[in-house]
Design a protein around this motif. Structure first.
Motif, PDB file in Angstrom:
ATOM      1  N   LYS A 320       0.826  -1.205   0.000  1.00 37.65           N
ATOM      2  CA  LYS A 320       0.000   0.000   0.000  1.00 37.65           C
ATOM      3  C   LYS A 320       0.866   1.263   0.000  1.00 37.65           C
ATOM      4  CE  LYS A 320      -3.814   2.088  -0.014  1.00 37.65           C
ATOM      5  NZ  LYS A 320      -4.744   1.956  -1.148  1.00 37.65           N
ATOM      6  N   GLY A 342      -6.045   7.377   0.203  1.00 43.10           N
ATOM      7  CA  GLY A 342      -5.435   6.086   0.513  1.00 43.10           C
ATOM      8  C   GLY A 342      -4.826   6.069   1.899  1.00 43.10           C
ATOM      9  N   ALA A 345      -7.697   5.820   4.470  1.00 40.77           N
ATOM     10  CA  ALA A 345      -8.334   4.502   4.485  1.00 40.77           C
ATOM     11  C   ALA A 345      -7.394   3.466   5.077  1.00 40.77           C
ATOM     12  CB  ALA A 345      -8.718   4.112   3.055  1.00 40.77           C
ATOM     13  N   HIS A 346      -6.133   3.528   4.649  1.00 39.03           N
ATOM     14  CA  HIS A 346      -5.157   2.539   5.115  1.00 39.03           C
ATOM     15  C   HIS A 346      -4.944   2.647   6.611  1.00 39.03           C
ATOM     16  CE1 HIS A 346      -0.951   1.145   5.810  1.00 39.03           C
ATOM     17  NE2 HIS A 346      -1.482   0.086   5.247  1.00 39.03           N
ATOM     18  N   TYR A 349      -8.060   0.960   8.384  1.00 37.47           N
ATOM     19  CA  TYR A 349      -8.244  -0.492   8.405  1.00 37.47           C
ATOM     20  C   TYR A 349      -6.998  -1.240   8.856  1.00 37.47           C
ATOM     21  CZ  TYR A 349      -6.248  -0.924   3.586  1.00 37.47           C
ATOM     22  OH  TYR A 349      -5.450  -0.900   2.489  1.00 37.47           O
ATOM     23  N   SER A 392     -12.763  -3.523   3.886  1.00 36.80           N
ATOM     24  CA  SER A 392     -12.308  -2.196   3.504  1.00 36.80           C
ATOM     25  C   SER A 392     -10.969  -2.302   2.782  1.00 36.80           C
ATOM     26  CB  SER A 392     -12.182  -1.314   4.748  1.00 36.80           C
ATOM     27  OG  SER A 392     -11.728  -0.046   4.405  1.00 36.80           O
ATOM     28  N   MET A 393     -10.116  -3.201   3.288  1.00 33.90           N
ATOM     29  CA  MET A 393      -8.809  -3.425   2.659  1.00 33.90           C
ATOM     30  C   MET A 393      -8.986  -3.978   1.248  1.00 33.90           C
ATOM     31  SD  MET A 393      -5.868  -5.867   4.200  1.00 33.90           S
ATOM     32  CE  MET A 393      -4.700  -6.752   3.189  1.00 33.90           C
ATOM     33  N   GLY A 395     -11.533  -3.511  -0.604  1.00 39.16           N
ATOM     34  CA  GLY A 395     -12.139  -2.466  -1.423  1.00 39.16           C
ATOM     35  C   GLY A 395     -13.557  -2.773  -1.814  1.00 39.16           C
ATOM     36  N   GLY A 401     -12.136   1.910   2.130  1.00 38.48           N
ATOM     37  CA  GLY A 401     -11.156   1.322   1.232  1.00 38.48           C
ATOM     38  C   GLY A 401     -11.630   1.318  -0.214  1.00 38.48           C
ATOM     39  N   LYS A 405      -9.700   2.814  -3.370  1.00 36.95           N
ATOM     40  CA  LYS A 405      -9.319   2.065  -4.556  1.00 36.95           C
ATOM     41  C   LYS A 405      -9.880   2.706  -5.824  1.00 36.95           C
ATOM     42  CE  LYS A 405     -10.735  -2.022  -5.262  1.00 36.95           C
ATOM     43  NZ  LYS A 405     -11.026  -3.442  -5.068  1.00 36.95           N
ATOM     44  N   SER A 474     -14.106   2.911   9.353  1.00 34.59           N
ATOM     45  CA  SER A 474     -13.921   2.422   7.988  1.00 34.59           C
ATOM     46  C   SER A 474     -15.243   2.340   7.260  1.00 34.59           C
ATOM     47  CB  SER A 474     -13.286   1.024   8.005  1.00 34.59           C
ATOM     48  OG  SER A 474     -11.919   1.113   8.244  1.00 34.59           O
TER      49      SER A 474
END
Lengths: 970, 114
Positions: A320, A342, A345-346, A349, A392-393, A395, A401, A405, A474
């Motif tokens: 990521k 990003g 979000a990162h 999660y 979420s990871m 997407g 997430g 994405k 998230s």
């Protein structure tokens, strides 16, 4: 100011937690609430500062630090800093809370939190700093604190030590490149900002970010690469990525905080921070894009291959981070929106997933994916947290997430270059692999059947609060884009943009859906597929080989170390003399100089000086050729006296007095020490040196050659220096004319005690340190010595007594006792007189101290150690040293109260109105007098320490040794 | 002339000090160490900006007599005390070595590497 307080707060928390009182008084849960509460308060403050940033765009606050060098504590808050600050404090609060339940042991928790809070402070300082140098200091602080956090379990686990070393090695190695790059950047910025004053250095971010020609500067390629090296190592970009999985040996709260949300984002922060000034040069963007994409792909592939839960998360993080770097490298800052989304979000999660991994580790005592399974029934709350964060990871639509994405794919799709196809392929492939990793987290860990041997103990409920809150974020953040995320991003993204939760069924959506499906497909066939993935080369093994080479080079160098210290000196001085001869420096220096004396006439005083110099030389030769040590020591004393007489002839009575006293003292010390060394040992070395068959062997000639070359060099250099010294143009004149200013008749005394008083203060401190060194050596070093143990005295001692120093008892005759008793009070009187009249005649604090010390040493020589200690109970050298130094320092500081400088001159007699009275006795009561007193007391104490240590009877050593073996029960 | 003699004496004393340091006998090495200091102090003295006929006292200055250079004297004063401190430290080390290894021959002192 307020930003300084924000930055300082976590450091204060670390200090507070480190206090023993805190550990004793506050329970673990109280400490948890305190730490998490503080971070939450900082978070709230940063949220509250939002309108201020919105109004001003950039908030700059400065505190002077080193104004002379243009370095200030400068704080800089804009949209980008605010975003990172919110992540650091917000995620920090949750992780600080989580840590309180992750650790069972309160002491361990406290130790951990001290470093974690310190790290949070460093991280905040990094993102809030408005000055490149301050940013760098914070950068290094994060490296150091993260080293301590990764190696937290280093006492027990070698993997933790290795991981910590690797992380520090890579990140601080990169930081070396970074500092060079930043300094060059600052110098280049200085040239651009003020072309007329070339050589200026600009470290302030607000100036640098305003420059629009930085990318055209001639040095740009160099500093851009150096800065990027620093950022790539910090943010675990390929090929430096390997330290991040190694860092997973840290306790999970540290991994969750450092290695998902904060430290690894420092590199990204700096790239994003500098991008406005750098992005116009293709070198910058191309490096970011290519390294970022490579990292993204490599990380994604490695992630699914991991058997360790945290390893999987670590490599997914690497991937990521690569994607974010690549986005920052899109031309024209096109990817900055996607990069920031990003990051948000990162952080949400991945921190949650790390905490999940930590909770699983806590509950199941393993993180091996193959040993886990079916946890859903046991830990339902954790399951739902994992599902939300992992989706979420992956997407899945409507999670945060997903937004990340979508924007990522959208940004990449708009990158129009010949290689767009390749870029899209890499992006889609790693997105599919990320989805696969997310499915594996849910499927392999929580679904399926639970292995038989897996035992779960339920963790305390509050451990879920943090991850659960993050999971909620998230989920909810996607629906709060308009109210929360977009206003924040508007402050950080230079262009206008739109950020919808769902952009419709366009090509990006279909790609995104395809990725999810591909991930699901890969999940079905993952086991045979993953087994096929092998790599011939890993960064880790390269690193190991690199370290092995360093070790090899180190041990190769070690071969030069024979262990015989004397030969080290031979090597050093031999090389020096070789260099002197080979370099031709003699002819360079002597060019145009006449070496031989032209004028051979000598005056009567010159003749006397020459005679004394010859005497010194003869005595020096005697110290070499006289075999017996006592005689050599006496010859050495003769050198000292001869030089003392030269001082006297040269009209330097103060120096002559000190020289004579000190040389006497030194000779006495040598002779006392000789009495402590076993005669046989001394005879042996004499025998080895003089009676051997090869007394004039190679070694002798080599030493002689080295000494001759060095002596010759000293001769030539001093001759040239003496012939060319400045005549009558030194500060000495000023000293002579102004001695009256400090009520001193003696210019030397005025220099020592007043004009250059700080030097003298330092010098007595050095002397004291040397004395304490002797004490430490002789008090501690003697313990464990082999000699003089009962029954170990070698035979044949009696026959060698001819060179023995007479021991103390035989010196103690009624006459010598009388002398000793008589000398001490006289010496004290002389000492006092020298202190008080030091300003008007020869003698000063040094001579007073040495005179009294000499008289005391006479007692030690005549009466022996025990008797001298008993008869002089008031002579407590350690107290004298302490007292003298305290008086000296207080005296030096006192003028500050009066508005003068350090060691300023104060006339106490005038202030007290007794000037006329005391000056009729030839006295001047000034700060210089007090200082002389301090010098005298310190020197006397230092000498006393040395004498007592060296005269300490050897018969006691064996007894002490017995005591110490009993005493130290280890 | 006198400068030449001073330089010569400084060079010889320094060379002898270095030679003593390089030899095996630790006691003589300590003495050699002290001789180095003596040579350096001599140099300081000779490097004074001017030579006079009287000590650097105010009364001499007022009487118009040329005095010796006070600055180098202050330097030497400091140097002597510090060099004495280091010399006693060297003596302490020799003392310890002689007792740990029962020798004053530096060739017998072989365990310092470990």
């Amino acid at each position: 100011m307020s930003l300084a307080i924000i930055t300082a707060a976590p450091f204060c928390l670390a200090l507070l937690l480190a206090l023993p009182q805190t550990r004793a008084q506050l329970s673990k849960s109280a400490q948890t609430l305190l730490s998490a509460g503080l971070m939450a308060a900082l978070f709230a403050w940063l949220v509250g500062s939002f309108p201020m940033v919105q109004a001003e765009r950039v908030v700059i606050q400065q505190l002077d630090w080193v104004p002379a060098l243009g370095i200030s504590l400068s704080f800089y808050l804009d949209g980008l800093s605010l975003l990172f600050g919110l992540i650091i404090t917000g995620i920090g609060a949750l992780i600080f809370f989580f840590a309180g339940y992750y650790f069972d042991d309160a002491a361990e928790y406290n130790r951990f939190m001290v470093w974690l809070a310190g790290f949070a402070g460093a991280m905040l300082a990094l993102v809030l700093s408005g000055n490149l140098l301050m940013l760098f200091i914070a950068w290094e602080l994060t490296s150091v604190t993260s080293f301590l956090l990764i190696g937290f379990k280093g006492r027990k686990e070698s993997a933790a030590r290795e991981g910590a070393f690797k992380a520090l090695f890579v990140t601080s190695g990169g930081a070396l490149a970074l500092i060079i790059g930043l300094v060059m950047l600052g110098a280049a910025a200085g040239q651009i900002a003020s072309p007329e004053a070339s050589g200026g250095f600009v470290a302030d971010l607000d100036v640098i970010l305003q420059l629009d020609t930085l990318h055209e500067h001639a040095w740009f390629p160099l500093f851009a690469i150096l800065i990027l090296l620093g950022c790539f190592t910090k943010s675990a970009q390929f090929p430096f990525h390997f330290w991040l999985p190694g860092a997973m040996s840290a306790p999970t709260p540290a991994s969750a905080y450092l290695h998902s949300a904060t430290m690894v984002k420092a590199g990204i922060y700096l790239v994003a921070r500098l991008s406005p000034a750098m992005y116009k040069n293709a070198l910058w963007t191309d490096s970011l894009l290519s390294i970022g994409l490579l990292t993204m792909l490599v990380g994604a592939v490695f992630a699914v291959k991991q058997s360790d839960l945290k390893g999987l998360l670590a490599y997914a993080t690497v991937s990521k981070l690569g994607a974010i770097m690549a986005l920052l490298g899109l031309p024209g800052q096109a990817g900055i929106k996607a990069a920031l989304v990003g990051i948000i979000a990162h952080a949400l999660y991945k921190s949650a997933l790390f905490m999940v991994a930590g909770t699983i580790d806590h509950a199941a005592h393993t993180r091996q994916i193959s040993r886990l399974g079916g946890l859903r029934a046991e830990l339902p709350a954790l399951f739902w947290v994992t599902v939300v964060s992992a989706l979420s990871m992956a997407g899945l639509p409507f999670f945060m997430g997903f937004v990340a994405k979508e924007t990522l794919l959208d940004a990449m799709l708009h990158y129009s270059a010949p290689s767009t196809g390749l870029v899209m392929l890499a992006t889609l492939l790693s997105a599919a692999l990320a989805a696969l990793a997310a499915y594996m987290l849910i499927g392999d860990v929580f679904m399926g059947r639970r292995p038989q041997d897996l035992r779960i103990h339920k963790p305390p409920a509050p451990i879920y609060y943090g991850p659960a809150l993050l999971a909620v974020c998230s989920l909810a953040m996607g629906f709060l884009l308009d109210s929360l995320v977009i206003p924040l991003l508007r402050l950080a993204v230079p262009k206008s943009f739109s950020l919808p939760l769902f952009a419709g069924f366009n090509e990006v959506f279909w790609m995104s859906a395809g990725v999810l499906a591909a991930g699901a497909l890969l999940y079905r066939v993952r086991k045979p597929l993953i087994r096929r993935i092998t790599f011939p080369l890993s960064g880790d093994s390269l690193f190991r080989e690199f370290i092995a080479y360093i070790d090899w080079a180190g041990s190769a160098l070690l071969n030069f170390q024979s262990g015989y210290v004397r030969y080290y000196l031979v090597w050093i001085l031999g090389s020096v003399s070789l260099m002197l001869v080979v370099s031709g420096i003699f002819s360079t220096v002597t060019a145009g100089q006449t070496l031989l004396p032209q004028d051979l006439s000598v005056t009567a005083t010159d003749l006397a000086k020459i005679f004394m110099l010859l005497l010194a030389i003869v005595a020096a030769v005697l110290t070499v050729v006289l075999r017996e040590h006592v005689k050599a020591a006496i010859a050495y004393g003769v050198i000292g006296y001869a030089i003392g007489v030269i001082f006297l002839i040269n009209h330097a009575p103060d120096v002559a007095l000190v020289q004579l006293l000190v040389e006497t003292m030194a000779t006495v010390l040598v002779i006392i020490m000789l009495g402590q060394i076993r005669p046989a040992a001394r005879l042996k070395v004499i025998h080895n040196l003089w009676d051997g068959r090869h007394s004039y062997n190679f070694g002798f000639l080599r030493d002689l050659g080295i000494s001759i070359v060095i002596g010759l060099a000293v001769f030539v250099f001093s001759l040239i220096a003496l012939q060319n010294r400045p005549e009558r143009r030194s500060i000495s004149e000023w000293h002579l004319e102004n001695a009256a200013l400090v009520d001193s008749e003696d210019a030397v005394g005025a220099i020592v005690a007043d004009f250059r008083g700080t030097d003298t203060l330092l010098e007595i401190a050095v002397f004291t340190t040397a004395a304490l060194g002797v004490l430490t050596l002789l008090a501690r070093g003697r313990i464990g010595s082999k000699q003089f143990m009962p029954g170990k005295a070698p035979a044949g001692l009696n026959g060698e007594a001819n060179e023995n120093i007479q021991d103390a008892t035989s010196l103690s005759t009624p006459f010598t006792r009388l002398v000793a008793h008589f000398v001490l009070p006289v010496a004290i009187l002389i000492g006092i007189a020298q202190i008080f009249y030091g300003s008007s005649g020869p003698g000063d604090g040094f001579t007073a101290g040495v005179t009294i010390g000499l008289a005391v040493s006479l007692w030690y020589v005549v009466l022996g150690y025990d008797e001298a200690r008993r008869q002089l109970p008031w002579f407590r050298p350690e107290h004298f040293v302490r007292l003298g130094l305290v008086i000296g320092i207080v005296n030096a500081l006192f003028p500050l109260l009066l508005g003068q400088g350090f060691m300023g001159h104060v006339q106490f007699d005038k202030a007290l109105g007794i000037y006329d009275l005391v000056s009729s006795f030839g006295l001047h009561i000034t700060s210089a007098l007090v200082f002389e007193l301090a010098i005298a007391i310190t020197v006397m104490g230092g000498l006393g320490i040395i004498i007592e240590a060296i005269a300490y009877p050897l018969s006691r050593v064996a007894a002490d040794e017995g005591l110490s073996t009993v005493g130290s029960g280890e | 002339m006198i400068e030449f003699m001073f330089a010569l004496a400084i060079g010889i004393l320094f060379g002898i000090g270095v030679f003593q340091l390089l030899r095996r006998d630790l006691i003589k090495a300590a003495i050699g160490f002290a001789i180095l200091f003596s040579a350096i102090n001599l140099f300081f003295l000779a490097a004074g900006a001017f030579e006079g006929e009287a000590p650097p006292y105010l009364s001499n200055v007022l009487a118009g007599r040329p005095t010796s250079d006070p600055l180098v004297q202050a330097l030497i004063l400091t140097a002597i005390v510090v060099s004495f401190g280091s010399f006693s430290l060297v003596l302490g080390i020799v003392n310890i070595i002689s007792q740990r290894y029962d020798t004053v021959d530096s060739n017998d002192v072989t365990q310092l590497k470990h």
